[in-house]
Scaffold this motif. Structure first.
Motif, PDB file in Angstrom:
ATOM      1  N   SER A 342       0.848  -1.188   0.000  1.00  0.00           N
ATOM      2  CA  SER A 342       0.000   0.000   0.000  1.00  0.00           C
ATOM      3  C   SER A 342       0.883   1.238   0.000  1.00  0.00           C
ATOM      4  O   SER A 342       2.082   1.152   0.270  1.00  0.00           O
ATOM      5  N   ARG A 364      -0.637   8.754   5.993  1.00  0.00           N
ATOM      6  CA  ARG A 364      -1.542   8.355   4.898  1.00  0.00           C
ATOM      7  C   ARG A 364      -1.376   6.864   4.598  1.00  0.00           C
ATOM      8  O   ARG A 364      -2.355   6.164   4.303  1.00  0.00           O
ATOM      9  N   ALA A 368      -4.241   3.939   4.675  1.00  0.00           N
ATOM     10  CA  ALA A 368      -4.518   3.039   3.549  1.00  0.00           C
ATOM     11  C   ALA A 368      -4.511   1.586   4.001  1.00  0.00           C
ATOM     12  O   ALA A 368      -5.386   0.794   3.606  1.00  0.00           O
ATOM     13  N   SER A 378      -3.640  -0.748  -1.576  1.00  0.00           N
ATOM     14  CA  SER A 378      -4.492   0.429  -1.457  1.00  0.00           C
ATOM     15  C   SER A 378      -3.643   1.687  -1.391  1.00  0.00           C
ATOM     16  O   SER A 378      -2.413   1.632  -1.237  1.00  0.00           O
ATOM     17  N   VAL A 379      -4.316   2.841  -1.485  1.00  0.00           N
ATOM     18  CA  VAL A 379      -3.594   4.108  -1.483  1.00  0.00           C
ATOM     19  C   VAL A 379      -4.452   5.187  -0.833  1.00  0.00           C
ATOM     20  O   VAL A 379      -5.677   5.202  -0.967  1.00  0.00           O
ATOM     21  N   GLN A 380      -3.782   6.071  -0.093  1.00  0.00           N
ATOM     22  CA  GLN A 380      -4.411   7.257   0.475  1.00  0.00           C
ATOM     23  C   GLN A 380      -3.529   8.449   0.131  1.00  0.00           C
ATOM     24  O   GLN A 380      -2.308   8.307  -0.011  1.00  0.00           O
ATOM     25  N   PRO A 396      -9.443   6.021   1.823  1.00  0.00           N
ATOM     26  CA  PRO A 396      -8.461   5.392   0.929  1.00  0.00           C
ATOM     27  C   PRO A 396      -9.158   4.560  -0.140  1.00  0.00           C
ATOM     28  O   PRO A 396     -10.311   4.143   0.022  1.00  0.00           O
TER      29      PRO A 396
END
Length: 487
Positions: A342, A364, A368, A378-380, A396
Motif C-alpha cells: 500500500s 496516509r 490506507a 491500497s492508497v491514500q 483510501p
C-alpha cells in the motif's frame, strides 16, 4: 555436524525521522547514501572479519544488517554476540553519528524460524540492545544551525555560507559527486539500472522536471510498505518445520522479495515521461529496503509512479511466493493470500519541509493499510497545497479501482476525463459541492455541459444515496484530478 546458527540482526530505528532532520535534499540524500553504504553487505563483511558472516538467508535492505555464525558446541554464544555487536555498532555510530540503532540475536537451524519465534518477539517486547547518540555534555552549547537537534561542534562552509553544525550534519556536508555516485546507494543503484543521468541537486530543480501545466514547483512524497508479509512468513516458518521442500524454498524467498521491491521501483521510474524526456533520474529514492520504499518526485508524476509500482510489485511478489503458496496448499490444504503493498502520497510545494511531508505520507500509508485491514493493495493521499495539512476527508482507495494489471480501469478513465476539464471548471464544481452538496455540483456541471463527465462520481438521486458508479465520490475525484496523469 552442528547445523545450528547464532543470528545477530541490526536495524536503524525511526530512520525516516533521522534522515529528514535536515531540510535540504543535499543533507537528506547524503544521510540516505551513508546509511546504504554503511549497511552494505560488502562493508559489513569487512567490519566483522572472521567473527561472523553475512546472513544470505535474509533479504537485502538499506539500514538492516543480518549476520550469523555457527553455534559454539563448547560454550555459550553470548560473548561472541557482544563482540560482533560492538564492532558493528561502533562502525554504524562512526558513519551516522546522530542515528539510533538496535540489535537482537537468537539461535536456531534457520533464519526464518529464528526471526519468527525469537527475533521478532524480542523486538516487540523491547529485549534488544540499544545504541543511542551521545548526549550533550554542555547543555548551554549553541544548537546546530542545520538540524537544530544536537549541539554544534564546529563551523563548516556550506553552499549558503559558513554554519555551526553538529557532527551528524558535518557528515552530511559532502559534495554532490561524493554522494549517490556508486551502486551501494539507493540513488546510485537506480541510476545505474535505468542508464540515465543523475537526479537534480535540489528539491526546486526536481519539481521543475514536471510538466509546464504542473507549475513546476510541486513535489510528491510517496511512502510504500508491504501488506501481510508477516502472515506469509509465519505460514512459511510453520510449514517448513515438517516439509523439507518448504525448508529449501525459504532460503531464497526473502532475497526474491527484496529484488521484487527494487525491480518494481526501476520499472515504475522508467515509465515516467521526465525520465525518458530528460534521460535523467526524476525519482529520488530516500529509503529502499525489504518491502519499504520512500521517494520524492515531481507532483504530476506521482500517480503514474505509485500505481505502476504497486501493480509491478504485486506481480513480482506473486511470482516469488507462488511456489511456497502452492506447496502450502498442497500439503496443508490452505495458504495465505500473496502479500501486496500500500502507499501514502503527499503533494506539497517544493519548499514545504521534507520531514512534514514524510510524516504525513507515513500517516496516509497507515490509513490506507487500516482501511482494508492490510489485506489489499491500497492508497491514500493528501494535497497540502490545496487542502491543508490536516487528515484528508476522503477514504483510501483500493488499487483495483484505479489499475487492473497493465490496463486502466473504468474509474481511471473517468478520472482522466475529469482531469481534462479546465481547472476553473473543476474549481466551480468543488465550490458547488462545498456549498450545496452533490445536487448543486450536478446542476453546475449541467449548466456548463460537463454532467456526463461528472456523473460517474455522483450518487444516485433515484433511488437516493446509492454510491457513485465509479466507486469514488466527487470531492475525492476532484482531489485526484489535480495531479492525475491526464491532468
Amino acid at each position: 555436524m552442528n547445523d545450528r546458527f547464532v543470528y545477530v540482526d541490526f536495524g536503524a530505528v525511526r530512520i525516516q525521522h533521522y534522515l529528514t532532520r535536515t531540510p535540504s535534499l543535499r543533507g537528506h540524500r547524503t544521510a540516505s547514501d551513508a546509511l546504504a553504504r554503511a549497511t552494505a553487505r560488502s562493508t559489513i563483511a569487512r567490519v566483522v572479519g572472521d567473527l561472523a558472516e553475512v546472513n544470505e538467508e535474509a533479504g537485502e535492505a538499506d539500514g538492516v544488517i543480518s549476520l550469523r555464525f555457527p553455534h559454539p558446541t563448547d560454550r555459550a554464544p553470548a560473548k561472541q554476540v557482544h563482540e560482533v555487536q560492538d564492532l558493528v555498532l561502533r562502525h554504524l555510530r562512526s558513519a551516522l553519528p546522530g542515528a539510533e540503532f538496535h540489535s537482537v540475536w537468537g539461535t536456531g537451524d534457520s533464519y526464518l524460524s529464528v526471526y519468527a519465534h525469537r527475533l521478532q518477539p524480542r523486538i516487540r517486547s523491547g529485549e534488544v540492545r540499544h545504541d543511542l547518540p551521545p548526549t550533550a555534555e554542555f547543555p548551554l552549547a549553541a544548537p546546530c544551525r542545520m538540524c537544530h537537534v544536537d549541539p554544534a561542534a564546529g563551523v563548516e562552509r556550506f553552499p549558503d555560507g559558513p554554519l555551526a553544525v553538529c557532527p551528524d550534519c558535518s557528515q552530511r556536508n559532502v559534495g554532490r559527486g561524493e554522494s549517490a555516485a556508486d551502486d551501494l546507494t539507493p540513488e546510485g543503484r537506480l541510476r545505474t539500472a535505468l542508464g540515465v543521468g543523475a537526479a537534480p541537486k535540489t528539491f526546486t530543480e526536481l519539481a521543475a522536471l514536471g510538466s509546464a501545466a504542473s507549475g513546476r514547483n510541486q513535489l510528491a512524497t510517496v511512502a510504500v510498505d508491504g501488506n501481510a508479509f508477516g502472515v506469509f512468513f509465519a505460514a512459511l516458518a510453520e510449514g517448513s518445520r515438517q516439509d523439507p521442500e518448504l525448508t529449501s524454498l525459504k532460503s531464497s524467498v526473502s532475497a526474491a522479495l527484496a529484488r521484487a521491491t527494487r525491480t518494481a521501483l526501476e520499472e515504475a521510474a522508467l515509465e515516467l515521461a521526465p525520465t525518458q524526456e530528460h534521460e535523467r533520474l526524476c525519482v529520488v529514492p530516500h529509503v529502499v529496503g525489504g518491502d519499504d520504499v520512500l521517494v520524492s518526485l515531481p507532483a504530476d508524476q506521482a500517480w503514474h509512479f505509485t500505481l505502476a509500482f504497486l501493480q509491478r510489485f504485486g506481480v513480482r511478489v506473486r511470482s516469488a511466493t507462488e511456489p511456497v503458496l502452492a506447496r502450502l496448499t498442497q500439503v496443508h490444504g490452505t495458504a495465505p493470500e500473496p502479500p501486496t503493498a500500500s502507499a501514502g502520497v503527499v503533494f506539497a510545494h517544493a519548499s514545504h519541509p521534507l520531514h512534514l511531508s514524510v510524516e504525513s505520507a507515513a500517516q496516509r500509508l497507515r490509513e490506507a493499510k487500516q482501511a482494508f485491514g492490510g489485506r489489499r493493495s491500497s492508497v491514500q493521499w493528501l494535497d497540502v497545497t490545496a487542502d491543508g495539512p490536516d487528515a484528508p476527508p476522503h477514504a483510501p482507495l483500493p488499487l483495483s479501482l484505479l489499475r487492473e494489471g497493465e490496463r486502466s480501469t473504468a474509474t481511471a478513465r473517468a478520472l482522466s476525463r475529469l482531469a481534462e476539464l479546465p481547472a476553473s471548471h473543476r474549481a466551480r464544481l468543488a465550490e458547488g459541492l462545498r456549498e450545496g452538496g452533490p445536487m448543486i455540483a450536478a446542476m453546475v456541471a449541467d449548466r456548463v455541459g460537463h454532467l456526463p463527465t461528472v456523473r460517474p462520481f455522483l450518487p444516485s438521486f433515484d433511488p437516493p444515496d446509492r454510491p457513485p458508479s465509479s466507486g469514488v465520490e466527487l470531492g475525492a475525484a476532484l482531489g485526484l484530478a489535480r495531479w492525475w496523469p491526464c491532468g
